[in-house]
Design a protein around this motif. Structure first.
Motif, PDB file in Angstrom:
ATOM      1  N   ASP A  48      29.274  47.508  59.434  1.00  0.00           N
ATOM      2  CA  ASP A  48      29.301  47.352  57.975  1.00  0.00           C
ATOM      3  C   ASP A  48      29.961  48.559  57.318  1.00  0.00           C
ATOM      4  OD1 ASP A  48      27.432  44.927  57.483  1.00  0.00           O
ATOM      5  OD2 ASP A  48      26.360  46.145  58.946  1.00  0.00           O
ATOM      6  N   PRO A  49      30.789  48.320  56.279  1.00  0.00           N
ATOM      7  CA  PRO A  49      31.357  49.464  55.550  1.00  0.00           C
ATOM      8  C   PRO A  49      30.271  50.432  55.079  1.00  0.00           C
ATOM      9  CG  PRO A  49      32.422  47.431  54.832  1.00  0.00           C
ATOM     10  CD  PRO A  49      31.287  47.033  55.749  1.00  0.00           C
ATOM     11  N   ALA A  50      29.097  49.897  54.725  1.00  0.00           N
ATOM     12  CA  ALA A  50      28.025  50.762  54.219  1.00  0.00           C
ATOM     13  C   ALA A  50      27.588  51.801  55.252  1.00  0.00           C
ATOM     14  CB  ALA A  50      26.820  49.916  53.807  1.00  0.00           C
ATOM     15  N   VAL A 159      31.318  39.393  53.282  1.00  0.00           N
ATOM     16  CA  VAL A 159      30.688  38.986  52.025  1.00  0.00           C
ATOM     17  C   VAL A 159      31.679  38.198  51.164  1.00  0.00           C
ATOM     18  CG1 VAL A 159      29.645  39.826  49.884  1.00  0.00           C
ATOM     19  CG2 VAL A 159      29.115  40.969  52.044  1.00  0.00           C
ATOM     20  N   ALA A 179      43.157  39.887  49.147  1.00  0.00           N
ATOM     21  CA  ALA A 179      43.007  40.354  50.528  1.00  0.00           C
ATOM     22  C   ALA A 179      44.269  41.117  50.941  1.00  0.00           C
ATOM     23  CB  ALA A 179      42.746  39.183  51.462  1.00  0.00           C
ATOM     24  N   GLY A 180      44.218  41.710  52.167  1.00  0.00           N
ATOM     25  CA  GLY A 180      45.234  42.681  52.552  1.00  0.00           C
ATOM     26  C   GLY A 180      46.347  42.195  53.458  1.00  0.00           C
ATOM     27  N   TYR A 200      47.223  42.144  48.164  1.00  0.00           N
ATOM     28  CA  TYR A 200      47.355  43.363  47.345  1.00  0.00           C
ATOM     29  C   TYR A 200      48.304  44.381  47.971  1.00  0.00           C
ATOM     30  CZ  TYR A 200      44.099  45.773  50.511  1.00  0.00           C
ATOM     31  OH  TYR A 200      43.504  46.328  51.608  1.00  0.00           O
ATOM     32  N   VAL A 224      35.730  46.191  46.796  1.00  0.00           N
ATOM     33  CA  VAL A 224      36.564  47.277  47.342  1.00  0.00           C
ATOM     34  C   VAL A 224      36.807  48.446  46.396  1.00  0.00           C
ATOM     35  CG1 VAL A 224      37.703  45.690  48.938  1.00  0.00           C
ATOM     36  CG2 VAL A 224      38.807  46.220  46.769  1.00  0.00           C
ATOM     37  N   GLY A 246      30.250  46.359  46.319  1.00  0.00           N
ATOM     38  CA  GLY A 246      30.660  47.465  47.182  1.00  0.00           C
ATOM     39  C   GLY A 246      31.999  48.017  46.746  1.00  0.00           C
ATOM     40  N   LEU A 247      32.352  49.177  47.315  1.00  0.00           N
ATOM     41  CA  LEU A 247      33.578  49.885  46.909  1.00  0.00           C
ATOM     42  C   LEU A 247      34.236  50.465  48.163  1.00  0.00           C
ATOM     43  CD1 LEU A 247      31.779  51.598  43.899  1.00  0.00           C
ATOM     44  CD2 LEU A 247      33.668  49.978  43.625  1.00  0.00           C
ATOM     45  N   THR A 248      34.515  49.577  49.112  1.00  0.00           N
ATOM     46  CA  THR A 248      34.965  50.015  50.439  1.00  0.00           C
ATOM     47  C   THR A 248      36.144  50.983  50.391  1.00  0.00           C
ATOM     48  OG1 THR A 248      34.286  47.855  51.276  1.00  0.00           O
ATOM     49  CG2 THR A 248      35.672  49.180  52.718  1.00  0.00           C
ATOM     50  N   VAL A 276      22.111  45.967  44.942  1.00  0.00           N
ATOM     51  CA  VAL A 276      21.914  46.119  46.384  1.00  0.00           C
ATOM     52  C   VAL A 276      20.912  45.045  46.799  1.00  0.00           C
ATOM     53  CG1 VAL A 276      21.100  47.617  48.239  1.00  0.00           C
ATOM     54  CG2 VAL A 276      22.382  48.597  46.343  1.00  0.00           C
ATOM     55  N   HIS A 327      40.726  41.527  61.404  1.00  0.00           N
ATOM     56  CA  HIS A 327      39.441  40.793  61.442  1.00  0.00           C
ATOM     57  C   HIS A 327      39.220  39.994  60.149  1.00  0.00           C
ATOM     58  CE1 HIS A 327      37.422  43.869  58.917  1.00  0.00           C
ATOM     59  NE2 HIS A 327      36.615  42.879  58.649  1.00  0.00           N
ATOM     60  N   GLY A 329      36.140  37.510  58.172  1.00  0.00           N
ATOM     61  CA  GLY A 329      34.721  37.180  58.185  1.00  0.00           C
ATOM     62  C   GLY A 329      33.884  38.348  58.670  1.00  0.00           C
TER      63      GLY A 329
HETATM   64  N1  LIG Z   1      25.336  45.472  47.582  1.00  0.00           N
HETATM   65  C1  LIG Z   1      24.882  45.011  48.747  1.00  0.00           C
HETATM   66  O1  LIG Z   1      23.698  44.700  48.917  1.00  0.00           O
HETATM   67  C2  LIG Z   1      25.858  44.880  49.874  1.00  0.00           C
HETATM   68  C3  LIG Z   1      25.532  44.175  51.051  1.00  0.00           C
HETATM   69  C4  LIG Z   1      26.524  44.010  52.018  1.00  0.00           C
HETATM   70  C5  LIG Z   1      27.774  44.581  51.830  1.00  0.00           C
HETATM   71  N2  LIG Z   1      28.025  45.291  50.686  1.00  0.00           N
HETATM   72  C6  LIG Z   1      29.346  45.858  50.411  1.00  0.00           C
HETATM   73  O2  LIG Z   1      30.236  44.769  50.265  1.00  0.00           O
HETATM   74  C7  LIG Z   1      31.559  45.184  50.627  1.00  0.00           C
HETATM   75  C8  LIG Z   1      32.125  44.209  51.648  1.00  0.00           C
HETATM   76  O3  LIG Z   1      31.362  44.328  52.837  1.00  0.00           O
HETATM   77  P1  LIG Z   1      31.726  43.439  54.102  1.00  0.00           P
HETATM   78  O4  LIG Z   1      30.692  43.681  55.122  1.00  0.00           O
HETATM   79  O5  LIG Z   1      32.002  42.053  53.651  1.00  0.00           O
HETATM   80  O6  LIG Z   1      33.086  44.124  54.615  1.00  0.00           O
HETATM   81  P2  LIG Z   1      34.436  43.376  54.961  1.00  0.00           P
HETATM   82  O7  LIG Z   1      35.004  42.890  53.675  1.00  0.00           O
HETATM   83  O8  LIG Z   1      34.195  42.392  56.036  1.00  0.00           O
HETATM   84  O9  LIG Z   1      35.361  44.516  55.538  1.00  0.00           O
HETATM   85  C9  LIG Z   1      35.956  45.467  54.744  1.00  0.00           C
HETATM   86  C10 LIG Z   1      37.341  44.993  54.242  1.00  0.00           C
HETATM   87  O10 LIG Z   1      37.693  45.792  53.119  1.00  0.00           O
HETATM   88  C11 LIG Z   1      39.079  45.742  52.974  1.00  0.00           C
HETATM   89  N3  LIG Z   1      39.592  47.086  52.695  1.00  0.00           N
HETATM   90  C12 LIG Z   1      39.504  48.185  53.478  1.00  0.00           C
HETATM   91  N4  LIG Z   1      40.110  49.232  52.880  1.00  0.00           N
HETATM   92  C13 LIG Z   1      40.588  48.754  51.698  1.00  0.00           C
HETATM   93  C14 LIG Z   1      41.332  49.345  50.642  1.00  0.00           C
HETATM   94  N5  LIG Z   1      41.707  50.635  50.686  1.00  0.00           N
HETATM   95  N6  LIG Z   1      41.644  48.583  49.572  1.00  0.00           N
HETATM   96  C15 LIG Z   1      41.268  47.283  49.517  1.00  0.00           C
HETATM   97  N7  LIG Z   1      40.582  46.662  50.503  1.00  0.00           N
HETATM   98  C16 LIG Z   1      40.250  47.403  51.573  1.00  0.00           C
HETATM   99  C17 LIG Z   1      39.670  45.256  54.310  1.00  0.00           C
HETATM  100  O11 LIG Z   1      40.156  43.925  54.121  1.00  0.00           O
HETATM  101  P3  LIG Z   1      41.705  43.651  53.709  1.00  0.00           P
HETATM  102  O12 LIG Z   1      42.492  43.603  54.962  1.00  0.00           O
HETATM  103  O13 LIG Z   1      41.657  42.377  52.986  1.00  0.00           O
HETATM  104  O14 LIG Z   1      42.107  44.817  52.893  1.00  0.00           O
HETATM  105  C18 LIG Z   1      38.459  45.234  55.224  1.00  0.00           C
HETATM  106  O15 LIG Z   1      38.527  44.219  56.182  1.00  0.00           O
HETATM  107  C19 LIG Z   1      31.412  46.610  51.173  1.00  0.00           C
HETATM  108  O16 LIG Z   1      31.783  47.517  50.168  1.00  0.00           O
HETATM  109  C20 LIG Z   1      29.929  46.722  51.487  1.00  0.00           C
HETATM  110  O17 LIG Z   1      29.453  48.043  51.427  1.00  0.00           O
HETATM  111  C21 LIG Z   1      27.097  45.448  49.730  1.00  0.00           C
END
Ligand SMILES: NC(=O)c1ccc[n+]([C@@H]2O[C@H](COP(=O)([O-])OP(=O)(O)OC[C@H]3O[C@@H](n4cnc5c(N)ncnc54)[C@H](OP(=O)(O)O)[C@@H]3O)[C@@H](O)[C@H]2O)c1
Length: 340
Positions: A48-50, A159, A179-180, A200, A224, A246-248, A276, A327, A329
């Motif tokens: 997870d990014p977190a 997500v 998406a990227g 993007y 992101v 989130g703010l990956t 959260v 990757h 999903g």
């Molecule tokens: N609030 C909550 O309770 C909660 C729970 C779960 C997750 N989250 C947050 O939700 C977000 C998504 O989580 P996830 O598990 O679904 O991750 P994810 O989207 O499966 O993986 C991260 C994706 O972010 C994109 N990314 C990476 N660097 C980037 C950049 N510089 N600019 C734009 N996009 C970028 C990439 O996709 P591309 O190839 O498309 O760029 C990467 O595959 C995260 O920030 C996470 O911390 C929050």
């Protein structure tokens, strides 16, 4: 019990995205469990990014201590129990470690129910964190109404890919994913039923949104941050809502202030709400029931990208922060080669 345990040791806090210096894979002692804990053999490890924020400092959890195994969400099978009500053989989920075996305490431990023939990894990638987060973010935080324009960033991720489909199922007029890569964008439209997708890395997000939704974005599901987040913020409809999940894009910078440009949000009377999932666990039963119904009906498609072998965890983890990495999903590691 197998005598050996391998683990990714969290040696030091990373600087930026230098994870190679932070983590080291080696043999490690078998965790000893205390009263109130279970020892599990890890089957799946969630990436997870977190996890990057957990490395940096306190979040909704204390910072991960250095010198021991890296922390992560796991699904595992109980092999020894000192926790009342849990017996060897049961399948559970909780915060464990990047290792063959984890010691889990009762706090936050969940028993995984019979999956009714579905692969066990759907418990990690669809029905728990990602699905619950996407559902709460769209419904409770975004408060999406039928006919509205919904935009999600990180749209091909764990997500984001679910959030866009949930928005569609809840009656969004238009669902746009950001998406990227071209391949991810094509997948969002052809496989997941998004109306539009913006790459993007090759397109001007701000301009494309102006063309696709001239009346503005009603609900933005923010995953992101960074330049992508600000391009959407500049296109919000009056009284639009931003659900900050989130703010990956900003997680690897431990010093820069994190956040969106709020000026366009202010000018458009928008509401921005961060959330959260931990604070919304009472919403999980409804989320899981809806996701199960939609999954059965073919109205939610779930994709998991599974790296085989604990030794490959770090290489896979790094791709979370690489724009356009292949990757799609939910990204996870199959720790036990026999796990279904
Ligand atoms: N609030 C909550 O309770 C909660 C729970 C779960 C997750 N989250 C947050 O939700 C977000 C998504 O989580 P996830 O598990 O679904 O991750 P994810 O989207 O499966 O993986 C991260 C994706 O972010 C994109 N990314 C990476 N660097 C980037 C950049 N510089 N600019 C734009 N996009 C970028 C990439 O996709 P591309 O190839 O498309 O760029 C990467 O595959 C995260 O920030 C996470 O911390 C929050």
């Amino acid at each position: 019990m197998v005598a050996s345990n391998r683990a990714w040791i969290f040696e030091r806090r990373p600087v930026g995205s230098d994870f190679d210096s932070a983590l080291n894979f080696r043999e490690y002692s078998m965790p000893a469990i205390a009263d109130g804990q279970v020892l599990v053999r890890n089957l799946y490890l969630s990436l997870d990014p977190a996890n990057r924020r957990w490395m940096a400092g306190p979040t909704y959890m204390p910072p991960i201590p250095t010198g021991g195994p890296m922390w992560g969400f796991v699904i595992g099978q109980v092999v020894e129990s000192k926790l009342a009500g849990y017996a060897p053989g049961e399948i559970v989920a909780g915060v464990g470690t990047w290792s063959d075996y984890s010691a889990l305490s009762g706090d936050g431990l969940d028993r995984i129910p019979d999956m009714g023939g579905l692969p066990l990894h759907t418990a990690m990638g669809l029905f728990r964190g990602p699905g619950g987060t996407a559902y709460v973010g769209v419904k409770d935080i975004g408060q999406l109404k039928p006919g509205q324009t919904f935009v999600v960033s990180g749209a091909a991720g764990s997500v984001g890919s679910l959030a866009g489909q949930i928005a569609k199922n809840l009656g969004a007029g238009q669902v746009i994913g950001i998406a990227g890569s071209e391949e991810k964008c094509a997948w969002l439209i052809a496989e997941l039923g998004f109306d539009h997708a913006i790459d993007y890395q090759t397109e001007n997000v701000e301009q494309r949104l102006r063309e696709l939704c001239p009346k503005g974005v009603d609900v933005y599901f923010e995953n992101v941050g960074g330049a992508v987040g600000n391009a959407v913020a500049a296109n919000m409809a009056p009284f639009g809502r931003v659900a900050v999940c989130g703010l990956t894009a900003q997680y690897n910078d431990d010093h820069a202030p994190i956040g969106l440009d709020v000026m366009p949000l202010l000018l458009n009377n928008c509401t921005m709400q961060c959330f959260v999932l931990y604070q919304y666990l009472d919403r999980l039963p409804e989320a899981v029931a809806k996701l199960a119904e939609w999954y059965r009906d073919g109205r939610i498609k779930y994709h998991a990208d599974i790296a085989d072998g604990l030794e490959n965890a770090l290489a896979a983890f790094k791709t979370l922060f690489k724009p356009g990495a292949p990757h799609k999903g939910k990204l996870m590691v199959r720790v036990d080669p026999a796990a279904n």
